[in-house]
Enzyme design. Sequence first.
Site, PDB file in Angstrom:
ATOM      1  N   LYS A 147       1.039  -1.441  -0.211  1.00 40.68           N
ATOM      2  CA  LYS A 147       0.351  -0.187  -0.045  1.00 40.68           C
ATOM      3  C   LYS A 147       0.804   0.984  -0.133  1.00 40.68           C
ATOM      4  O   LYS A 147       0.162   2.089  -0.530  1.00 40.68           O
ATOM      5  CB  LYS A 147      -0.487  -0.305   1.283  1.00 40.68           C
ATOM      6  CG  LYS A 147      -2.372  -1.953   1.007  1.00 40.68           C
ATOM      7  CD  LYS A 147      -3.307  -1.382   2.026  1.00 40.68           C
ATOM      8  CE  LYS A 147      -3.818  -2.223   1.540  1.00 40.68           C
ATOM      9  NZ  LYS A 147      -3.607  -3.789   2.110  1.00 40.68           N
TER      10      LYS A 147
HETATM   11  C1  PLP Z   1      -4.181  -4.377   1.294  1.00 46.64           C
HETATM   12  C2  PLP Z   1      -3.252  -6.095   1.496  1.00 46.64           C
HETATM   13  C3  PLP Z   1      -4.407  -7.007   0.579  1.00 46.64           C
HETATM   14  C4  PLP Z   1      -5.440  -6.569  -0.255  1.00 46.64           C
HETATM   15  O1  PLP Z   1      -5.493  -5.729  -1.321  1.00 46.64           O
HETATM   16  P1  PLP Z   1      -6.698  -5.296  -2.158  1.00 46.64           P
HETATM   17  O2  PLP Z   1      -5.939  -3.842  -3.163  1.00 46.64           O
HETATM   18  O3  PLP Z   1      -7.428  -4.837  -0.527  1.00 46.64           O
HETATM   19  O4  PLP Z   1      -6.772  -6.239  -2.428  1.00 46.64           O
HETATM   20  C5  PLP Z   1      -3.179  -8.387   0.165  1.00 46.64           C
HETATM   21  N1  PLP Z   1      -2.050  -8.135   0.625  1.00 46.64           N
HETATM   22  C6  PLP Z   1      -2.283  -7.835   2.120  1.00 46.64           C
HETATM   23  C7  PLP Z   1      -0.521  -7.085   2.484  1.00 46.64           C
HETATM   24  C8  PLP Z   1      -2.435  -6.174   1.946  1.00 46.64           C
HETATM   25  O5  PLP Z   1      -1.935  -5.386   2.413  1.00 46.64           O
END
Ligand code: PLP
Length: 470
Positions: free
Chosen positions: A118
């Site tokens: 993210k």
């Molecule tokens: C947020 C997250 C996901 C999921 O991603 P999305 O964009 O919500 O599908 C998967 N793995 C990790 C480690 C995350 O932080």
Amino acid sequence: MQYISTRGEVSALTFGDVLLTGLASDGGLYVPQAWPELLTGEPPSGVLSWNPDEGSYADLAAEVMWPFVEGVYARHRFEEIVGDAYVRFDHPDVVPMVEVGDGIWLMELFYGPTLAFKDIALQLVGRLFAEELQRRGSQVTIVGATSGDTGSAAIEAVKDRPNIQIVILHPHGRVSDVQRRQMTTVDSPNVHNVAIEGTFDDCQDLVKAMFGDTAFRNEQRLSAVNSINWARVMAQMVYYVAAAQRLGNEVVSFCVPTGNFGNVFAGYAAQQMGLAVSRFVVASNRNDILTQFFTSGTMTIGEVYSTLSPSMDIQVSSNLERLLFELLGRDGRSTARLLKDFRVAGQMRISESIREVLRGSWVGIKVDDETTLQTIAACYRDSGKIIDPHTAVGLTAARRSHVQGEGAMVVMATAHPAKFADTVQSAIGCSVPVPSALAGLVDRPERYEVFPNDLKTVKAHVARCATGLV
Ligand SMILES: *Cc1c(COP(=O)(O)O)cnc(C)c1O
């Protein structure tokens, strides 16, 4: 470039407005009015000028995102902001790739300050927010829900910025210790953490309800940075293009451990711009609503289970709305009807003709906790590589669905294993080295409030935080 809502009831906005607004006031999500063409013709005759051996990741990012922001920023200023967003990443390639055998690659998206993918979007979005607010001479209160990683990445992206207050709701006791501490130990006056006695979906519903109350939203100048924000999807498209370019611009498949569907939708967006993608594999844990969707064409809301991959413990994937909008021929009215029925009945079904479109190019696979642990162990044993539980869900799904001879499959490695050290340690039998980003975390004091899952209480608190005096 103008942006329209997936529910078609509000007028189009420019990038700057979409950035600050998040969710559209008709309940929809913003998408570009048309997909710009980035890559034309059959590979490798794309129009992209980026060369993976020479250009930096930031160069590629500026090039891929430019059509979405053109007219809002001067090109050199945009390049400056993008370049700055990736300097805190702890790897020269920003998103390096490693092969783990049989044509399967991991794309490691966790070298940012909070060790999850993210950061890639949020480090940029935080800077774009600051730029836009400064230009307008205004301020906002960012309100977001997190299943673990969004919160810390958002806080890290906007801490200490003037003109921004940030309130992050997380499900009490349902995020890992490290994840909570990454949020609650940030000592900045503009950072406000709230633990809600409920699930992530409850947190997300509270946020949606606050945004749905137009008066409250305007009064408190609410703004969102969770994965419904278009700018995040935009920033995430870049690494799909980078992966394909590094693999010689061949047709690739992507396997994405999925929660809110933002990450994998970014891959779809890149495909709409011309990227040659063979298949998308949507990997889920026990919370398998997306597996249901891609295998049977129906979705039924169920209970949220806690798993070893908590950032994917989600039953309602908000960004799926963007894909549904595309599948329904970009018809806002049909999209709105489908989603409202889903909310009311707790179930929806897509037509046979849409299932036909999905078949072949989308696969949904569910992986349980036991298999996740086995994959972490096997990956360590066979390649010496330590992976986190989310990545392991992805790698398992990739191995199950990968067909020999179909070309490369790229698994999105979404978190650093040290973020989920206990789980990883139990799988591999030895401890996970602690990266410098986490050093000293347990010694710092935490700051957060605990509230019941009650809209009125939470609203009152957000209003207090918005004043900047608490
Ligand atoms: C947020 C997250 C996901 C999921 O991603 P999305 O964009 O919500 O599908 C998967 N793995 C990790 C480690 C995350 O932080």
